[in-house]
Write a protein that holds these residues in place. Structure first.
Motif, PDB file in Angstrom:
ATOM      1  N   ASN A 198      44.888  19.573   4.953  1.00  0.00           N
ATOM      2  CA  ASN A 198      44.873  20.935   4.429  1.00  0.00           C
ATOM      3  C   ASN A 198      46.277  21.418   4.117  1.00  0.00           C
ATOM      4  O   ASN A 198      47.179  21.317   4.965  1.00  0.00           O
ATOM      5  N   GLU A 199      46.468  21.927   2.922  1.00  0.00           N
ATOM      6  CA  GLU A 199      47.765  22.488   2.560  1.00  0.00           C
ATOM      7  C   GLU A 199      48.061  23.730   3.383  1.00  0.00           C
ATOM      8  O   GLU A 199      49.199  23.964   3.793  1.00  0.00           O
ATOM      9  N   PHE A 200      47.006  24.538   3.631  1.00  0.00           N
ATOM     10  CA  PHE A 200      47.111  25.691   4.517  1.00  0.00           C
ATOM     11  C   PHE A 200      45.937  25.640   5.477  1.00  0.00           C
ATOM     12  O   PHE A 200      44.782  25.512   5.054  1.00  0.00           O
ATOM     13  N   VAL A 201      46.229  25.704   6.788  1.00  0.00           N
ATOM     14  CA  VAL A 201      45.177  25.615   7.799  1.00  0.00           C
ATOM     15  C   VAL A 201      44.782  27.027   8.213  1.00  0.00           C
ATOM     16  O   VAL A 201      45.512  27.713   8.921  1.00  0.00           O
ATOM     17  N   GLY A 202      43.619  27.456   7.735  1.00  0.00           N
ATOM     18  CA  GLY A 202      43.114  28.776   8.063  1.00  0.00           C
ATOM     19  C   GLY A 202      41.988  28.717   9.067  1.00  0.00           C
ATOM     20  O   GLY A 202      41.758  27.706   9.743  1.00  0.00           O
ATOM     21  N   VAL A 203      41.260  29.800   9.159  1.00  0.00           N
ATOM     22  CA  VAL A 203      40.213  29.939  10.172  1.00  0.00           C
ATOM     23  C   VAL A 203      39.126  28.883  10.011  1.00  0.00           C
ATOM     24  O   VAL A 203      38.664  28.292  10.988  1.00  0.00           O
ATOM     25  N   GLU A 204      38.701  28.613   8.778  1.00  0.00           N
ATOM     26  CA  GLU A 204      37.618  27.657   8.553  1.00  0.00           C
ATOM     27  C   GLU A 204      38.002  26.260   9.017  1.00  0.00           C
ATOM     28  O   GLU A 204      37.182  25.548   9.602  1.00  0.00           O
ATOM     29  N   ALA A 205      39.233  25.862   8.761  1.00  0.00           N
ATOM     30  CA  ALA A 205      39.669  24.527   9.184  1.00  0.00           C
ATOM     31  C   ALA A 205      39.712  24.422  10.707  1.00  0.00           C
ATOM     32  O   ALA A 205      39.307  23.399  11.280  1.00  0.00           O
ATOM     33  N   PHE A 206      40.198  25.460  11.382  1.00  0.00           N
ATOM     34  CA  PHE A 206      40.214  25.453  12.847  1.00  0.00           C
ATOM     35  C   PHE A 206      38.795  25.302  13.398  1.00  0.00           C
ATOM     36  O   PHE A 206      38.542  24.531  14.321  1.00  0.00           O
ATOM     37  N   ALA A 207      37.859  26.066  12.826  1.00  0.00           N
ATOM     38  CA  ALA A 207      36.475  26.039  13.300  1.00  0.00           C
ATOM     39  C   ALA A 207      35.837  24.677  13.048  1.00  0.00           C
ATOM     40  O   ALA A 207      35.110  24.147  13.898  1.00  0.00           O
ATOM     41  N   GLU A 211      37.030  26.239  20.290  1.00  0.00           N
ATOM     42  CA  GLU A 211      36.542  25.936  21.625  1.00  0.00           C
ATOM     43  C   GLU A 211      37.676  25.468  22.530  1.00  0.00           C
ATOM     44  O   GLU A 211      37.750  25.828  23.711  1.00  0.00           O
ATOM     45  N   LEU A 212      38.596  24.656  21.978  1.00  0.00           N
ATOM     46  CA  LEU A 212      39.705  24.152  22.787  1.00  0.00           C
ATOM     47  C   LEU A 212      40.666  25.279  23.159  1.00  0.00           C
ATOM     48  O   LEU A 212      41.219  25.294  24.268  1.00  0.00           O
ATOM     49  N   VAL A 213      40.869  26.232  22.250  1.00  0.00           N
ATOM     50  CA  VAL A 213      41.725  27.375  22.564  1.00  0.00           C
ATOM     51  C   VAL A 213      41.151  28.149  23.743  1.00  0.00           C
ATOM     52  O   VAL A 213      41.892  28.611  24.625  1.00  0.00           O
ATOM     53  N   ARG A 251      47.715  29.674  10.649  1.00  0.00           N
ATOM     54  CA  ARG A 251      47.651  30.922  11.405  1.00  0.00           C
ATOM     55  C   ARG A 251      47.771  30.679  12.907  1.00  0.00           C
ATOM     56  O   ARG A 251      47.314  31.472  13.720  1.00  0.00           O
ATOM     57  N   VAL A 252      48.422  29.586  13.296  1.00  0.00           N
ATOM     58  CA  VAL A 252      48.519  29.237  14.706  1.00  0.00           C
ATOM     59  C   VAL A 252      49.234  30.331  15.497  1.00  0.00           C
ATOM     60  O   VAL A 252      48.796  30.710  16.595  1.00  0.00           O
ATOM     61  N   LEU A 253      50.348  30.839  14.973  1.00  0.00           N
ATOM     62  CA  LEU A 253      51.094  31.882  15.684  1.00  0.00           C
ATOM     63  C   LEU A 253      50.211  33.106  15.929  1.00  0.00           C
ATOM     64  O   LEU A 253      50.197  33.670  17.031  1.00  0.00           O
ATOM     65  N   GLU A 254      49.468  33.509  14.914  1.00  0.00           N
ATOM     66  CA  GLU A 254      48.594  34.663  15.072  1.00  0.00           C
ATOM     67  C   GLU A 254      47.489  34.385  16.085  1.00  0.00           C
ATOM     68  O   GLU A 254      47.159  35.245  16.915  1.00  0.00           O
ATOM     69  N   LEU A 255      46.916  33.187  16.053  1.00  0.00           N
ATOM     70  CA  LEU A 255      45.861  32.848  17.002  1.00  0.00           C
ATOM     71  C   LEU A 255      46.386  32.849  18.432  1.00  0.00           C
ATOM     72  O   LEU A 255      45.689  33.275  19.363  1.00  0.00           O
ATOM     73  N   ALA A 256      47.627  32.369  18.624  1.00  0.00           N
ATOM     74  CA  ALA A 256      48.235  32.388  19.961  1.00  0.00           C
ATOM     75  C   ALA A 256      48.406  33.820  20.446  1.00  0.00           C
ATOM     76  O   ALA A 256      48.084  34.150  21.593  1.00  0.00           O
ATOM     77  N   LEU A 257      48.918  34.691  19.578  1.00  0.00           N
ATOM     78  CA  LEU A 257      49.101  36.093  19.936  1.00  0.00           C
ATOM     79  C   LEU A 257      47.769  36.750  20.274  1.00  0.00           C
ATOM     80  O   LEU A 257      47.632  37.446  21.286  1.00  0.00           O
ATOM     81  N   VAL A 308      38.687  37.143  13.909  1.00  0.00           N
ATOM     82  CA  VAL A 308      39.787  36.601  13.125  1.00  0.00           C
ATOM     83  C   VAL A 308      39.336  36.236  11.708  1.00  0.00           C
ATOM     84  O   VAL A 308      40.147  36.229  10.766  1.00  0.00           O
ATOM     85  N   GLU A 309      38.033  35.947  11.522  1.00  0.00           N
ATOM     86  CA  GLU A 309      37.533  35.594  10.196  1.00  0.00           C
ATOM     87  C   GLU A 309      37.632  36.755   9.211  1.00  0.00           C
ATOM     88  O   GLU A 309      37.692  36.531   7.998  1.00  0.00           O
ATOM     89  N   SER A 310      37.630  37.988   9.710  1.00  0.00           N
ATOM     90  CA  SER A 310      37.610  39.153   8.824  1.00  0.00           C
ATOM     91  C   SER A 310      38.768  40.114   9.066  1.00  0.00           C
ATOM     92  O   SER A 310      38.713  41.266   8.644  1.00  0.00           O
ATOM     93  N   SER A 311      39.808  39.658   9.745  1.00  0.00           N
ATOM     94  CA  SER A 311      40.934  40.543  10.019  1.00  0.00           C
ATOM     95  C   SER A 311      42.214  39.731  10.155  1.00  0.00           C
ATOM     96  O   SER A 311      42.173  38.506  10.318  1.00  0.00           O
ATOM     97  N   ALA A 312      43.345  40.410  10.098  1.00  0.00           N
ATOM     98  CA  ALA A 312      44.652  39.768  10.258  1.00  0.00           C
ATOM     99  C   ALA A 312      45.564  40.684  11.051  1.00  0.00           C
ATOM    100  O   ALA A 312      45.564  41.899  10.846  1.00  0.00           O
ATOM    101  N   VAL A 313      46.327  40.101  11.961  1.00  0.00           N
ATOM    102  CA  VAL A 313      47.317  40.859  12.719  1.00  0.00           C
ATOM    103  C   VAL A 313      48.573  40.988  11.864  1.00  0.00           C
ATOM    104  O   VAL A 313      49.087  39.999  11.336  1.00  0.00           O
TER     105      VAL A 313
END
Length: 315
Positions: free
Chosen positions: A25-34, A40-42, A65-71, A83-88
């Motif tokens: 993936n050129e950009f790893v977003g929510v769908e790729a993580f899921a 589940e691992l997070v 969006r790893v940094l945002e997911l960590a926060l 996270v699928e419908s919002s952004a920090v």
């Protein structure tokens, strides 16, 4: 990354999964993580997931969006939109915004448009999250130092926002863990790039790596990276502001040293646009811009001071 409570097979599987995901993936977003099961691992092993994902993002120079997911994981705000419908909206140096009518920050936007916004604001010495409707923000892609990171600059009108409680300190600690891991991943990759160069390039009939001065530069960098890695592992176990700040400071130092020493052994070739070195340097400086060294140094001093008092009481 071993981690005292993590099975080595689990760590190896996590690294392999992260490598495949970022490579595909050129950009790893929510769908790729899921799709790869990372959500589940997070939840099950947050420190492992955050560090492995962040390091691999650094090694492969991937936008995510790893940094945002960590926060988000550290904030523990159950009423926040998914996270699928919002952004920090992230403030500079992870310091919460002042309570003003309009704020401008950075966010990753990869969901439906318009998405809702989550904005950290300090009110009466307490940090709250403001849930803002999507139409009140205007994102513009960032095309500066590191456009591959996938960030957007967002100006938000906070009128009518809904306040949500959060644990900002823990959220920042998780974010610092992510930043430190990405810097360690970048520095490790830079060493590999430099090593490949000094092994294959020759001068006076011998590989560049045969010269002691080259060996010393890369050895010093390797020591700094390994030290940062060790402090990062401490952070995954300790979960305190002192541990997170120390790991981030060490990772920042390792990246700085890798930038100077690896650039030196690469010579003029490493300064060309065609060489990959500049991508690691630009990404690293973009990542490091989230880290306020003075603030982190104060956190470490305070933590060490408290530890010294405890030792004095013991003895």
């Amino acid at each position: 990354m071993t981690g005292s409570s993590w099975d080595s097979e689990l760590v190896a599987d996590a690294r392999a999964s992260a490598a495949r995901m970022f490579a595909a993936n050129e950009f790893v977003g929510v769908e790729a993580f899921a799709a790869m099961g990372w959500e589940e691992l997070v939840l099950a092993h947050p420190a492992l997931a955050i560090t492995v994902l962040s390091q691999e993002a650094g090694r492969q120079l991937s936008g995510s969006r790893v940094l945002e997911l960590a926060l988000r994981h550290g904030l523990s705000t159950v009423d926040a939109p998914p996270v699928e419908s919002s952004a920090v909206v992230l403030p500079h140096s992870l310091a919460p915004f002042h309570d003003e009518p309009t704020v401008t920050g950075l966010a990753w936007v990869d969901g439906p448009d318009p998405i809702d916004w989550i904005v950290p604001v300090r009110r009466d010495d307490v940090v709250v999250l403001l849930h803002v409707a999507g139409h009140q923000g205007s994102p513009q892609p960032v095309v500066g130092l590191d456009p591959e990171r996938g960030l957007s600059r967002v100006t938000i009108d906070l009128a009518g926002a809904t306040p949500l409680p959060c644990n900002w300190t823990v959220g920042v600690n998780h974010a610092l863990m992510s930043l430190a891991a990405e810097l360690v991943g970048l520095a490790s990759a830079m060493i590999e790039v430099a090593r490949e160069h000094v092994v294959t390039r020759h001068q006076f009939g011998v590989p560049l790596g045969a010269f002691q001065v080259v060996q010393h530069r890369l050895a010093d960098t390797h020591v700094a990276v390994e030290a940062a890695q060790s402090l990062l592992e401490w952070d995954t176990v300790d979960h305190t502001s002192t541990a997170s700040a120390t790991a981030a400071l060490a990772a920042h130092h390792a990246f700085d040293l890798a930038t100077s020493q690896c650039s030196q052994v690469l010579g003029a070739m490493g300064s060309t646009w065609e060489h990959s070195m500049h991508r690691y340097v630009r990404r690293g400086h973009a990542v490091a811009s989230w880290i306020d060294l003075n603030v982190l140094a104060e956190i470490v001093r305070a933590g060490l001071g408290a530890a010294a008092v405890e030792l004095e009481e013991v003895w």
